[in-house]
Structures are given as C-alpha cells and as structure tokens.
Design an enzyme around this catalytic site. Structure first.
Site: not given
Ligand code: UD1
Length: 420
Positions: A22-23, A92, A116, A121, A307, A399
């Site tokens: 995803k990132n 974000r 967030c 952030r 993470d 998500r």
C-alpha cells in the site's frame, strides 16, 4: 459497520500470498500525475486507501480501471488542480498529490490533511522544501495554496527530519522541476526506492537511489512516459503474517514477499527464537515453543519499522519475560495497549517505551481498533486468547490489509466478518 469475531486459541498452517505494498502504491498513483501516457500497473493492492487516492485522481479529471490487482490509469486530460477536503480528510497520504500537481501545473490547492490518531504528523517539511524550489505557499481556509507559475526550480534541500511521504513528494516535484535538485537526509524505505526506480526507468535521471542523498535532474515540466511495472510486496503485511506464525507457534509460509526488505524484522524474530527457511520470494517461519523476550526501537528503514511495533508488542505478551518496545517515530502510537490490556496483557507505558510482561494468559473480549497497524495487533492477540474476541471498527484494517479474513481463514484461523 463490520466487526471481526475470532475464536482462539488456534494454530495456523499453510501459506499466504503477500499483496502489493500500500505504501509503495500510494506515491506511485500520485506519480501518475507526471505521466503523459496511460500506465499499466500490476500487483496493485485493492484496499480502501488505494481506492481513496484513485477517487481523488478521478475528481481531478483522471480515469482508471482497477480489476484483479491490475491498475490501468491515465491523467493526461486533467485540468482541475484542487484536492478537496472531503477526500483528503479521510487519508493523510493524499498530500502526495501536492508535489506532482504543483510541478506539472504551476499551481494547486490541497486540503490540509486532518488530525491523525497517531500524533500530530505535520507537513511542514513538504512545504518548506517546495518553497526552496521557488513555490509560494499560503494556507487559506484549510487549504495549502501553492503557486510556481514559471515552474519549480531545482534546489538543495536538507530535510530536518527523515520523512517518507515528504521525500516522495519532493522527489516527484524535482522530477519535473527545472535543473538539478539535491535532496539530503532522505527516507530510504523500499517504497521510496521503488518510486525513484520507476522515475529512472521513465527517463528521469536520478542518482543515489536507495541512499539518503538523491540527486534528481528535472525535465522542466516535460511529462514522462511510464512503462508497465509491478508494485513491490508489502513488507508490513508480510511482517504481520510472520508475527501470526510466531504468536500461534505455527509453521507457515508467506509467498510473493521480499526477504531483503524484512531484515530487521526477521532478525528480531530470530532473537525471539524463531528460525526461517528463506528463498528469493518465500519465507517459511518455524516458530519456537518458548518465545524469548526482545528489545525493540522503532526507527527509519533499514531499522525496525514503526508500522510493525504494535504487532511485535502483541507477540511480546507471549514471551518468557519482559520486553521493551520504544517508539521513536510517532507520539501517541500506543493506543493498542489499552485494548490489549482488555484481553489480559500486562503492559506499562513509560514515556515512549512500553514494557511488556511476558507469559500473559489472554482471554477473548470486545476490543476496538484504533488505527491501521494497531488493529492487526488485536487480531494477533485474539488468535491466542482463550474464547471469543470481537474486534470493532475494523474499517481501519480495510484501509491497508487486502482480503484479510480470507487470508487468515486459508491459514486455518477461526475468524468471521460480521455486521454490528
Ligand atoms: C509513512 C507511512 C507510515 C509510516 C511512516 C513512518 C505512507 C503512506 N505512510 O508515513 O505508514 O508509519 O511513514 O515509517 O507511506 N514529520 C514532520 N514534518 C513533516 C513530515 C513528517 O515533523 O513535514 C515527522 C512526523 O510527525 C513523524 C516523522 O516525521 O514524527 C516521520 O513521519 P513520515 O515519515 O513523514 O511519515 P509518513 O510519511 O506520514
């Protein structure tokens, strides 16, 4: 709203295929704003965050088709340069369109990302770097208004702090700027590396890929032609499933993974007593009956990722003695602790360090997901808790984790998605 019901304790077996990251996919989609052609991308994770960013691209005037993890996307006809609050507030990472929109059109408006759950952030480093490239930036009515009508200019930028989306944003801006940019103290995450590699393969000259100093020779607003490519595997999803194997003491495998991106994670699991059989894109975890305690400090890549902090915290509740887990990247990223305590975990927070007592007997309970990675820690704990755990607010999980319950069911977990 959906929730997950998990019966524990359980053992897992078999193998699970890791999805695209995803990132990595988020900056890649933002990068499509720099393309002159329709681009074909494989291994695109079909998760909510990706669909959110695609919706933003569609609102700007782009079009796409996403099917069977293949994305076909085109942004050539875009004329709208305003990323509106209704979408940006939900994610974000929408801020990733700021650099490319400004570089291509010379002006844009992007809503400020909302507060967030895991701390402040800010985006000050993104804005400061764009100003150094000649943009004039103001904040008005909740929007970042950025103007550089004659285009961005290459500059030397030293990031005060290592920022992942900040680096990605400025790399994309520099790719279309006029002249040479030198970016110092960049993030070296594999997701940033892939972004740079795709740009390089599309004709943008970039030196220092994979290091903390990038030199980028901009195209002076000439759009680029991007060849088909595939999104790298999700190292955080991979780490989560490895933790699932470790906590349930199950031998299982992950496939379509990149072991090189998981060195810090595998090292910590080895310290905890697990052993591995690793090939090019497959990792088999052979867990230990007696999990050893561990000390973890989250830091930028290649160190241990924030993470995966919550998942290792859940795993540490089953270690033989007290573990120490220090969070260095984000304030307020221990919200999963109170939920894990509801399951019986014994955890003390002191500043930004969690001291996790081992040998905790966990019992099923109702718990609430608080953010994306915190939610996966609750699943891990539920897999070893005795009885039924209901995890509420799992929209956080949707998500970022693709086909989560389907994957866990295929490994033999007793897990159901139900409606409140
Ligand atoms: C990215 C990841 C997220 C991960 C994080 C750290 C994406 C979409 N998200 O988030 O999953 O947890 O990296 O690995 O890739 N900071 C500032 N000013 C800025 C930008 C950042 O002070 O302008 C601070 C942040 O508050 C934080 C630190 O820098 O303390 C690192 O944040 P950053 O790397 O920017 O995180 P994200 O890119 O948002």
């Amino acid at each position: 709203m959906d929730y997950l019901q998990i019966q524990g304790p359980t053992r897992l077996s078999g193998e699970v295929r890791i999805s695209g990251a995803k990132n990595a996919a988020l900056p890649i989609i933002a990068m499509m704003l720099l393309a002159k052609n329709r681009v074909e991308i494989d291994n695109m994770p079909e998760v909510v965050d990706i669909k959110t960013l695609l919706k933003l691209i569609e609102n700007l005037g782009g079009n796409f088709a996403l099917e069977d993890n293949h994305l076909s996307i085109e942004t050539h006809k875009i004329t709208n340069t305003k990323a509106t609050y209704d979408i940006v507030k939900t994610m974000r990472a929408s801020i990733l369109v700021l650099g490319p929109l400004l570089a291509r059109f010379g002006h844009c408006e992007v809503s400020l990302p909302g507060g967030c759950a895991i701390g402040q952030r800010p985006i000050d480093l993104h804005l400061k770097a764009l100003e150094q490239m000649g943009a004039s930036i103001s904040i008005h009515a909740g929007y970042v208004q950025a103007v550089a009508e004659d285009g961005l200019k290459g500059a030397e930028i030293i990031f005060d702090k290592i920022t992942v989306t900040g680096t990605a944003n400025i790399v994309m801006a520099a790719a279309l700027a006029k002249g040479k940019s030198t970016l110092i103290n960049c993030a070296r995450e594999p997701e940033v590396v892939q972004l740079c590699e795709v740009l390089r393969d599309s004709g943008v000259s970039i030196e220092g890929i994979g290091t903390s100093q990038l030199t980028i020779y901009g195209t002076d607003r000439r759009l680029i032609e991007i060849e088909p490519f595939s999104v790298i595997p999700d190292r955080i999803e991979a780490g989560t499933y490895l933790c699932a194997g470790a906590i349930t003491k199950s031998t299982m495998s992950i496939t379509n993974a990149n072991p090189h991106h998981l060195s810090a994670v595998i090292t910590k699991l080895e310290e905890m007593g697990c052993t591995f059989d690793i090939t090019e894109d497959r990792i088999e975890i052979r867990p230990t009956e007696f999990i050893k305690n561990v000390n973890i400090i989250t830091q930028e890549y290649p160190a241990f990722p924030t993470d995966l902090q919550a998942q290792f915290l859940a795993l540490s509740t089953q270690a033989d003695s007290t573990s120490s887990i220090e969070e260095r990247l984000f304030e307020n990223r221990f919200m999963h602790v109170s939920e894990l305590q509801r399951l019986g975990a014994d955890i003390k927070i002191s500043g930004n360090t969690a001291l996790v007592a081992g040998e905790s007997e966990l019992f099923g309970a109702d718990v609430m997901a608080t953010d994306l990675r915190a939610s996966s820690a609750l699943i891990l704990a539920a897999l070893v808790a005795k009885g039924e755990t209901n995890i509420h607010r799992i929209y956080h999980l949707d998500r970022g984790y693709e086909r989560l319950e389907e994957k866990f069911i295929s490994l033999g977990a007793n897990i159901k998605r139900l409606k409140e």
